[in-house]
Enzyme design. Structure first.
Site, PDB file in Angstrom:
ATOM      1  N   CYS A  19      38.813 -39.246  14.600  1.00 25.09           N
ATOM      2  CA  CYS A  19      37.516 -39.032  14.551  1.00 25.09           C
ATOM      3  C   CYS A  19      36.521 -39.986  15.010  1.00 25.09           C
ATOM      4  O   CYS A  19      36.346 -40.105  16.101  1.00 25.09           O
ATOM      5  CB  CYS A  19      37.459 -38.680  13.089  1.00 25.09           C
ATOM      6  N   ILE A  72      36.049 -33.172  10.162  1.00 24.55           N
ATOM      7  CA  ILE A  72      34.884 -33.326   9.369  1.00 24.55           C
ATOM      8  C   ILE A  72      34.047 -33.917  10.015  1.00 24.55           C
ATOM      9  O   ILE A  72      34.211 -35.293  10.725  1.00 24.55           O
ATOM     10  CB  ILE A  72      35.189 -34.326   8.062  1.00 24.55           C
ATOM     11  N   HIS A 114      41.483 -35.524  11.135  1.00 25.95           N
ATOM     12  CA  HIS A 114      41.853 -36.374  10.086  1.00 25.95           C
ATOM     13  C   HIS A 114      43.462 -36.289   9.796  1.00 25.95           C
ATOM     14  O   HIS A 114      43.540 -35.618   8.569  1.00 25.95           O
ATOM     15  CB  HIS A 114      41.050 -36.500   8.989  1.00 25.95           C
ATOM     16  N   GLU A 163      45.555 -38.078   8.280  1.00 28.16           N
ATOM     17  CA  GLU A 163      45.864 -38.905   7.077  1.00 28.16           C
ATOM     18  C   GLU A 163      45.442 -38.115   5.702  1.00 28.16           C
ATOM     19  O   GLU A 163      45.736 -38.520   4.824  1.00 28.16           O
ATOM     20  CB  GLU A 163      45.059 -40.198   7.132  1.00 28.16           C
TER      21      GLU A 163
END
Length: 201
Positions: free
Chosen positions: A87, A143, A182, A184
């Site tokens: 990101c 996001i 993302h 993670e």
């Protein structure tokens, strides 16, 4: 020479200046790889691979410049250290980010556009086809995501959105990797595992 355990790099770090670094460290832990929170440039000499996490790209760039990370990061990449930007981290490692006036590491031959999906799609999820990870789709969380607008001739596209523009959202250039999303934030550690194998001896 990078150190390795089995087919993975042994020593990983996550840039902890800003952003969601803890989630990356936890994901590496689930894979059995210890990862350290990197806050000082000299720590880059102690690791084989570095994740630059999501967050605010302007803040990451300013802090990285203030603490002297950028010259040391370029030096370590030139000597073989693997780097993955997720990101905002993908923005930071790109060679070109139109309209971005703040410091960039300029490591990877890609052009990235910030907040590319517009306010109405600031957060969304998608199942991605990522052949490098196997046949099962990867469920990705976006996001306020950037997109990869262009890649150089030495860059391999790892995944695209299933949209009209076949938007690039993951790419690799040697020991460098960028993802718009993302990984993670899921319990799927395949991208982290793939990253740890990029620079193995």
């Amino acid at each position: 020479m990078p150190s390795a355990v089995g087919d993975r790099l042994a020593r990983a770090g996550v840039l902890g200046l800003q952003g969601d670094f803890r989630e990356h460290i936890e994901t590496f832990g689930r894979l059995g790889t210890e990862a350290v929170d990197v806050r000082r440039p000299e720590q880059l000499d102690e690791i084989d691979a570095l994740v630059i996490p999501g967050g605010e790209s302007t803040t990451i760039g300013k802090l990285a410049e203030h603490y002297g990370f950028i010259p040391k990061l370029r030096e370590r990449v030139a000597s073989g250290m693997s780097v993955w930007g997720t990101c905002a981290g993908a923005i930071f490692i790109a060679r070109e980010v139109p309209g971005h006036r703040h410091p960039l590491a300029e490591l990877m031959d890609i052009r990235v556009r910030r907040n590319a999906f517009g306010r109405q799609l600031e957060s969304f999820e998608a199942d991605l086809d990522v052949p490098a990870l196997g046949s099962d789709p990867f469920h990705a969380v976006f996001i306020r995501a950037p997109l990869i607008e262009w890649v150089g001739p030495d860059v391999e596209v790892l995944s695209r959105l299933d949209d009209a523009g076949a938007t690039i959202v993951a790419a690799r250039q040697g020991n460098l990797m960028a993802t718009s999303f993302h990984p993670e934030l899921t319990h799927d550690g395949r991208f982290h595992d793939y990253f740890l194998k990029l620079g193995r001896p």
